[in-house]
Each structure stands twice: as structure tokens, then as C-alpha cells.
Motif scaffolding. Structure first.
Motif, PDB file in Angstrom:
ATOM      1  N   PHE A 148      -1.733  15.257  -9.162  1.00  0.00           N
ATOM      2  CA  PHE A 148      -2.361  15.043  -7.863  1.00  0.00           C
ATOM      3  C   PHE A 148      -3.839  15.459  -7.890  1.00  0.00           C
ATOM      4  N   ALA A 149      -4.117  16.631  -8.459  1.00  0.00           N
ATOM      5  CA  ALA A 149      -5.486  17.151  -8.469  1.00  0.00           C
ATOM      6  C   ALA A 149      -6.435  16.205  -9.196  1.00  0.00           C
ATOM      7  N   ASN A 150      -6.013  15.681 -10.349  1.00  0.00           N
ATOM      8  CA  ASN A 150      -6.861  14.780 -11.118  1.00  0.00           C
ATOM      9  C   ASN A 150      -7.053  13.441 -10.407  1.00  0.00           C
ATOM     10  N   MET A 151      -6.017  12.956  -9.736  1.00  0.00           N
ATOM     11  CA  MET A 151      -6.151  11.698  -9.001  1.00  0.00           C
ATOM     12  C   MET A 151      -7.078  11.869  -7.795  1.00  0.00           C
ATOM     13  N   LEU A 152      -7.060  13.039  -7.174  1.00  0.00           N
ATOM     14  CA  LEU A 152      -7.976  13.295  -6.064  1.00  0.00           C
ATOM     15  C   LEU A 152      -9.428  13.294  -6.538  1.00  0.00           C
ATOM     16  N   VAL A 153      -9.682  13.922  -7.680  1.00  0.00           N
ATOM     17  CA  VAL A 153     -11.039  13.943  -8.234  1.00  0.00           C
ATOM     18  C   VAL A 153     -11.503  12.528  -8.545  1.00  0.00           C
ATOM     19  N   SER A 154     -10.626  11.727  -9.132  1.00  0.00           N
ATOM     20  CA  SER A 154     -10.969  10.353  -9.474  1.00  0.00           C
ATOM     21  C   SER A 154     -11.246   9.520  -8.225  1.00  0.00           C
ATOM     22  N   THR A 155     -10.442   9.704  -7.182  1.00  0.00           N
ATOM     23  CA  THR A 155     -10.649   8.968  -5.933  1.00  0.00           C
ATOM     24  C   THR A 155     -11.976   9.341  -5.294  1.00  0.00           C
ATOM     25  N   ASP A 156     -12.307  10.622  -5.333  1.00  0.00           N
ATOM     26  CA  ASP A 156     -13.582  11.091  -4.799  1.00  0.00           C
ATOM     27  C   ASP A 156     -14.744  10.402  -5.513  1.00  0.00           C
ATOM     28  N   GLU A 157     -14.655  10.280  -6.821  1.00  0.00           N
ATOM     29  CA  GLU A 157     -15.706   9.618  -7.596  1.00  0.00           C
ATOM     30  C   GLU A 157     -15.811   8.137  -7.231  1.00  0.00           C
ATOM     31  N   VAL A 158     -14.665   7.500  -7.033  1.00  0.00           N
ATOM     32  CA  VAL A 158     -14.655   6.082  -6.677  1.00  0.00           C
ATOM     33  C   VAL A 158     -15.323   5.863  -5.322  1.00  0.00           C
ATOM     34  N   VAL A 159     -14.976   6.683  -4.329  1.00  0.00           N
ATOM     35  CA  VAL A 159     -15.546   6.518  -2.992  1.00  0.00           C
ATOM     36  C   VAL A 159     -17.038   6.830  -3.001  1.00  0.00           C
ATOM     37  N   ASP A 160     -17.458   7.793  -3.811  1.00  0.00           N
ATOM     38  CA  ASP A 160     -18.875   8.149  -3.908  1.00  0.00           C
ATOM     39  C   ASP A 160     -19.727   6.993  -4.422  1.00  0.00           C
ATOM     40  N   ARG A 161     -19.116   6.055  -5.128  1.00  0.00           N
ATOM     41  CA  ARG A 161     -19.885   4.908  -5.621  1.00  0.00           C
ATOM     42  C   ARG A 161     -20.363   4.017  -4.489  1.00  0.00           C
ATOM     43  N   GLY A 162     -19.714   4.079  -3.366  1.00  0.00           N
ATOM     44  CA  GLY A 162     -20.117   3.274  -2.223  1.00  0.00           C
ATOM     45  C   GLY A 162     -19.567   1.868  -2.269  1.00  0.00           C
ATOM     46  N   LEU A 163     -20.084   1.025  -1.373  1.00  0.00           N
ATOM     47  CA  LEU A 163     -19.621  -0.346  -1.238  1.00  0.00           C
ATOM     48  C   LEU A 163     -20.762  -1.324  -1.462  1.00  0.00           C
ATOM     49  N   SER A 164     -20.420  -2.529  -1.850  1.00  0.00           N
ATOM     50  CA  SER A 164     -21.397  -3.594  -2.016  1.00  0.00           C
ATOM     51  C   SER A 164     -20.707  -4.916  -1.767  1.00  0.00           C
ATOM     52  N   SER A 165     -21.469  -6.006  -1.873  1.00  0.00           N
ATOM     53  CA  SER A 165     -20.892  -7.334  -1.684  1.00  0.00           C
ATOM     54  C   SER A 165     -19.921  -7.692  -2.804  1.00  0.00           C
ATOM     55  N   ASP A 166     -19.883  -6.879  -3.872  1.00  0.00           N
ATOM     56  CA  ASP A 166     -18.935  -7.111  -4.960  1.00  0.00           C
ATOM     57  C   ASP A 166     -17.535  -6.615  -4.627  1.00  0.00           C
ATOM     58  N   ASP A 167     -17.399  -5.889  -3.519  1.00  0.00           N
ATOM     59  CA  ASP A 167     -16.093  -5.380  -3.098  1.00  0.00           C
ATOM     60  C   ASP A 167     -15.482  -6.343  -2.080  1.00  0.00           C
ATOM     61  N   TYR A 168     -14.259  -6.774  -2.319  1.00  0.00           N
ATOM     62  CA  TYR A 168     -13.629  -7.734  -1.429  1.00  0.00           C
ATOM     63  C   TYR A 168     -12.118  -7.564  -1.459  1.00  0.00           C
ATOM     64  N   LEU A 169     -11.477  -8.168  -0.466  1.00  0.00           N
ATOM     65  CA  LEU A 169     -10.025  -8.136  -0.364  1.00  0.00           C
ATOM     66  C   LEU A 169      -9.454  -9.508  -0.707  1.00  0.00           C
ATOM     67  N   ILE A 170      -8.252  -9.509  -1.243  1.00  0.00           N
ATOM     68  CA  ILE A 170      -7.519 -10.745  -1.511  1.00  0.00           C
ATOM     69  C   ILE A 170      -6.199 -10.652  -0.754  1.00  0.00           C
ATOM     70  N   ASP A 171      -6.050 -11.474   0.289  1.00  0.00           N
ATOM     71  CA  ASP A 171      -4.824 -11.373   1.082  1.00  0.00           C
ATOM     72  C   ASP A 171      -3.664 -12.099   0.404  1.00  0.00           C
ATOM     73  N   GLU A 172      -2.525 -12.075   1.059  1.00  0.00           N
ATOM     74  CA  GLU A 172      -1.305 -12.634   0.462  1.00  0.00           C
ATOM     75  C   GLU A 172      -1.372 -14.141   0.263  1.00  0.00           C
ATOM     76  N   ASN A 173      -2.292 -14.815   0.970  1.00  0.00           N
ATOM     77  CA  ASN A 173      -2.460 -16.252   0.821  1.00  0.00           C
ATOM     78  C   ASN A 173      -3.578 -16.610  -0.155  1.00  0.00           C
ATOM     79  N   GLY A 174      -4.150 -15.583  -0.797  1.00  0.00           N
ATOM     80  CA  GLY A 174      -5.213 -15.831  -1.758  1.00  0.00           C
ATOM     81  C   GLY A 174      -6.593 -15.943  -1.142  1.00  0.00           C
ATOM     82  N   ASN A 175      -6.725 -15.690   0.161  1.00  0.00           N
ATOM     83  CA  ASN A 175      -8.026 -15.767   0.823  1.00  0.00           C
ATOM     84  C   ASN A 175      -8.894 -14.572   0.442  1.00  0.00           C
ATOM     85  N   ILE A 176     -10.183 -14.810   0.290  1.00  0.00           N
ATOM     86  CA  ILE A 176     -11.138 -13.754  -0.072  1.00  0.00           C
ATOM     87  C   ILE A 176     -11.833 -13.248   1.177  1.00  0.00           C
ATOM     88  N   ILE A 177     -11.802 -11.941   1.391  1.00  0.00           N
ATOM     89  CA  ILE A 177     -12.506 -11.302   2.510  1.00  0.00           C
ATOM     90  C   ILE A 177     -13.550 -10.378   1.907  1.00  0.00           C
TER      91      ILE A 177
END
Length: 280
Positions: A148-177
Motif C-alpha cells: 500500500f505504501a509504495n502504491m501511494l507514493v507512486s500515485t502521488d508522483e503520477v498526480v504531480d505530473r498534472g494533466l494535458s491534452s494527452d490525457d483522455y478517457l475511453i468509454d465502453e463504446n470506444g468514444n474518446i473524451i
């Protein structure tokens, strides 16, 4: 019945205010449970330390960090169990921007990561694997706390990277958000357009009336005319229109080094979740 004097009345009011203040401060300072060791896999000291870590991350990112263990998934898959737990315990709509649930499921022998809200954008499918890698070896050795401790550290690092237009969702129908964040050139272009929209009308008016700064004096006494007349206003009707104003997405950082698509699905409770898992 005896009347209270001014001093006694003031003292009573101050006492009531102080009691209400203390109650509100205590309620605000009350910590929310974030570690649920239903599978009895952690010691008390380990749960206390993990609670401290999740509370710090929650305050830092304004998101939920939930740790969960179970030895009885009640016939559900690890995915279903994590998603339902997050919704059933009120985390899905508690005002946070999003959240993540890390589940060690001893029934299905699977470790699972469930993401909700904005966390779905922060943690792509590729980054789910990155977070799982951080704690997987510890999990196989039975070191649940370190997992758990190591996964929390890794998640913190991931969130610290921030967001950009390269981040998107793929819904169950294959649509890109896609998540759209303003780039520097877009900000400069918007400012230039705003300045241009303000300057051009002023320049046109000044040119039309041939105004010369410092040398033009308008003779208002000769060129002004005032006429007064009676006027009455009558209020006839009132129409109120309501519309929902959606919240803005969170501001992006410098772009996610491990960004990309995040596959999302709808849970049995109607919530939208991303994530992934791995057997052990």
C-alpha cells in the motif's frame, strides 16, 4: 420570573457562540476513515501510519485515497467490489475532485485499483500498471503495508505530473473524451484578441470625431440641451431562468509523462470508474 441583566445576557450569548464554535471546529477537524482493513491484513500501527499518509495526500490533491482489504468479496469481482465500496461509503459525491481505491482482495486473489472523478484522467491505463508495479513484489511476499505504501507514493508522483491534452478517457463504446488544457500560445492569442477588441472600437470613435488629445475642448454650454418630462415605470411581470453551470476541470500541470488513455466503465451503482488490476 427574574429578568437577565445586560451583563448576564451578553455572557449567555457569548457562551452559546463559543459552544457552537467549538462544535464546528471539532466537526471540521474530524478525520474521515480512509483505511478499511476488513481482511485483517494490517497491524494497528500500520493502519495508523497508512491513515496518516492517505490524509496527507487527500489534503494535498483534494482527492480521496482509500485503502481496502477483504477476504470475502460477496460473490463480486475485485472491480465490482472496489467500485461499489467507493460509492456505498459516500466517497463518489463527497465534494472531492475525484479519488482512488486500492483493494487487496484475498477472495479473488487480486489487487485492484479503481479511479473516479478527475483521478480517471490523472491515472491512465499505462499508469495503473505503473502503480501496481510499485507494490506488486511486496504483495507477493505478503508485505501488505509496504504494498500500500509504495502504491501511494507512486500515485502521488503520477498526480504531480498534472494533466494535458494527452490525457483522455475511453468509454465502453470506444468514444474518446479528451481533457483540454490551455497552451501558452492559446493564452497569448486570447489576450491579443481581447486587447484588439478593446482598442479598435476606441480608435474608430476617436478617428470619427477627430479628437486630438490636449487640444480639443467641447463647448458643453452651447451644445447641450436638457429637457425634462414625466415618466412612470410599471412592474408587470418577472421571469426567472435557472441553468446549471458546470464546474471547470482542474488546471493542468506540465503534462503527464506517462499520460494516455484511461478505459472507463459504468458501475452497478451508475458511477463512472477507471482502473485495473492484477492477480497474485
Amino acid at each position: 420570573m427574574k429578568r437577565l441583566s445586560g451583563k448576564h445576557l451578553l455572557a449567555a450569548v457569548l457562551f452559546c457562540v463559543s459552544v457552537l464554535f467549538c462544535v464546528s471546529v471539532r466537526a471540521e477537524g474530524a478525520s474521515v476513515q480512509t483505511v478499511f482493513d476488513d481482511g485483517k491484513l494490517l497491524t494497528d500501527s500500520e493502519k495508523e501510519e497508512l491513515s496518516r499518509q492517505t490524509e496527507e495526500l487527500s489534503e494535498k490533491h483534494d482527492m480521496n485515497f482509500i485503502l481496502l482489504t477483504t477476504i470475502d468479496a460477496r460473490g463480486k469481482s475485485a472491480e465490482e467490489y472496489a467500485d461499489d465500496f467507493y460509492m456505498d461509503h459516500g466517497f463518489y459525491d463527497d465534494g472531492k475532485k475525484g479519488g482512488i481505491t486500492m483493494l487487496i482482495d484475498m477472495d479473488n486473489r487480486e489487487v485492484w485499483i479503481s479511479t473516479a472523478g478527475d483521478m480517471r484522467y490523472y491515472v491512465s491505463d499505462r499508469e495503473v500498471e505503473e502503480i501496481l508495479d510499485a507494490g506488486y513484489d511486496n504483495l507477493k511476499r505478503g508485505e501488505m503495508y509496504s504494498c500500500f505504501a509504495n502504491m501511494l507514493v507512486s500515485t502521488d508522483e503520477v498526480v504531480d505530473r498534472g494533466l494535458s491534452s494527452d490525457d483522455y478517457l475511453i468509454d465502453e463504446n470506444g468514444n474518446i473524451i479528451r481533457y483540454h488544457s490551455l497552451k501558452l500560445w492559446e493564452i497569448i492569442l486570447a489576450l491579443a484578441a481581447a486587447i484588439l477588441a478593446a482598442v479598435v472600437p476606441c480608435a474608430v470613435v476617436l478617428g470619427k470625431y477627430k479628437v486630438h488629445f490636449g487640444g480639443y475642448v467641447y463647448n458643453w454650454r452651447e451644445n447641450s440641451l436638457v429637457a425634462f418630462s414625466d415618466k412612470q415605470d410599471r412592474f408587470l411581470n418577472q421571469i426567472v431562468t435557472h441553468r446549471h453551470i458546470p464546474k471547470n476541470p482542474p488546471p493542468g500541470g506540465g503534462g503527464s509523462a506517462g499520460g494516455g488513455g484511461s478505459s472507463v466503465h459504468t458501475s452497478s451503482g451508475g458511477g463512472s470508474f477507471g482502473g485495473g488490476g492484477r492477480n497474485f
